[in-house]
Design an enzyme around this catalytic site. Sequence first.
Site, PDB file in Angstrom:
ATOM      1  N   PRO A   2      32.238 -43.307  -8.097  1.00  0.00           N
ATOM      2  CG  PRO A   2      30.371 -43.201  -6.740  1.00  0.00           C
ATOM      3  CD  PRO A   2      31.614 -42.487  -7.087  1.00  0.00           C
ATOM      4  CD  GLU A   3      33.954 -43.570 -13.990  1.00  0.00           C
ATOM      5  OE1 GLU A   3      33.839 -44.079 -15.112  1.00  0.00           O
ATOM      6  OE2 GLU A   3      34.973 -42.965 -13.629  1.00  0.00           O
ATOM      7  CE  LYS A  59      28.653 -41.821 -14.618  1.00  0.00           C
ATOM      8  NZ  LYS A  59      29.279 -40.482 -14.736  1.00  0.00           N
ATOM      9  NE  ARG A 262      34.110 -33.270 -14.502  1.00  0.00           N
ATOM     10  CZ  ARG A 262      34.019 -32.073 -13.932  1.00  0.00           C
ATOM     11  NH1 ARG A 262      35.085 -31.339 -13.738  1.00  0.00           N
ATOM     12  NH2 ARG A 262      32.857 -31.605 -13.563  1.00  0.00           N
TER      13      ARG A 262
END
Length: 272
Positions: A2-3, A59, A262
């Site tokens: 979820p962003e 967020k 990442r």
Amino acid sequence: MPELPEVETIARGLARRITGDRVESVWLGAKKEPLKSSPAEIVAVLEHSAILGARRVGKHIVVDLQRGDAGRTPAQWIVHLGMTGRVLVCEVQEPLAKHTHAVVKLASGREIRFVDPRRFGRLSVSSSAAFAAPGVEPLQVPVEEFVALFHGRKTPIKSALLNQSLLSGVGNIYADESLFRAGIRPRRRAASISRMHLKRLHAALRKVLGEAIKLGGSSVSDYVGAGGEEGFFQLRHRVYGREGEPCLVCKTPVKRIVIAGRSSHYCPRCQN
DNA sequence: ACTATTTCCTGGATGC
DNA sequence: TGCATCCAGGAAATAG
């Protein structure tokens, strides 16, 4: 994961379902990881509070409350979904999902459930109405202010985009997608990027976030909206998760590199 | 004041 | 088939 667009979708769905409702009682699981405030504090703030609304801040999902006690003071319930968190509005008879860490019973008879297998999500409460994210909102920041964020920063632009104290709400997917659309390599030092390219990045980021919100977010990993529905923006990803596949513009295979732990995806021909 | 690295956590995928 | 290992990543903590 979820962003901003996913959290926006959940917050809107939540607002539509629970605004005007009231909290009857709260159940919290035994695991303490998801709780930033103490269980007693969470129960004290939530129980008998009226729900004024729900919205996204960075967020975070912020549920605005009015305490049920004599003071009727404002308060907030703040939820961060981490990697795998879900907030669902359920009927009581629906079976409890594995890894349910909190259940908030409503006067309407339904329940808000917080489910998070990996427990990177966080719940907290605040006895004021002052929650604010440290960074600026990418959909609201004026272009000049956006350009200034990167001034003098030696870190890769990808890391700068992910830095929540600069920008609130950008995560791995939308960082990669906006850099592709702006034609900037993720490893480029932020300070070395021309003003023109930063303006382009500002526009690309707004566009990509806006489109993703329209499509209800990207359902990769376990993201779903507050009613359990999936998003569709993953079908529009141009580089994220497409390692080795042809660039949609020039057919060069998409590369994947690791920046600050990442995975980062880009087209070696379209992005410089 | 910045920047980079490590840690947390579990399910699904991969390897032997 | 079964077991071990790896990988995903947001953000806080730690180190430089």
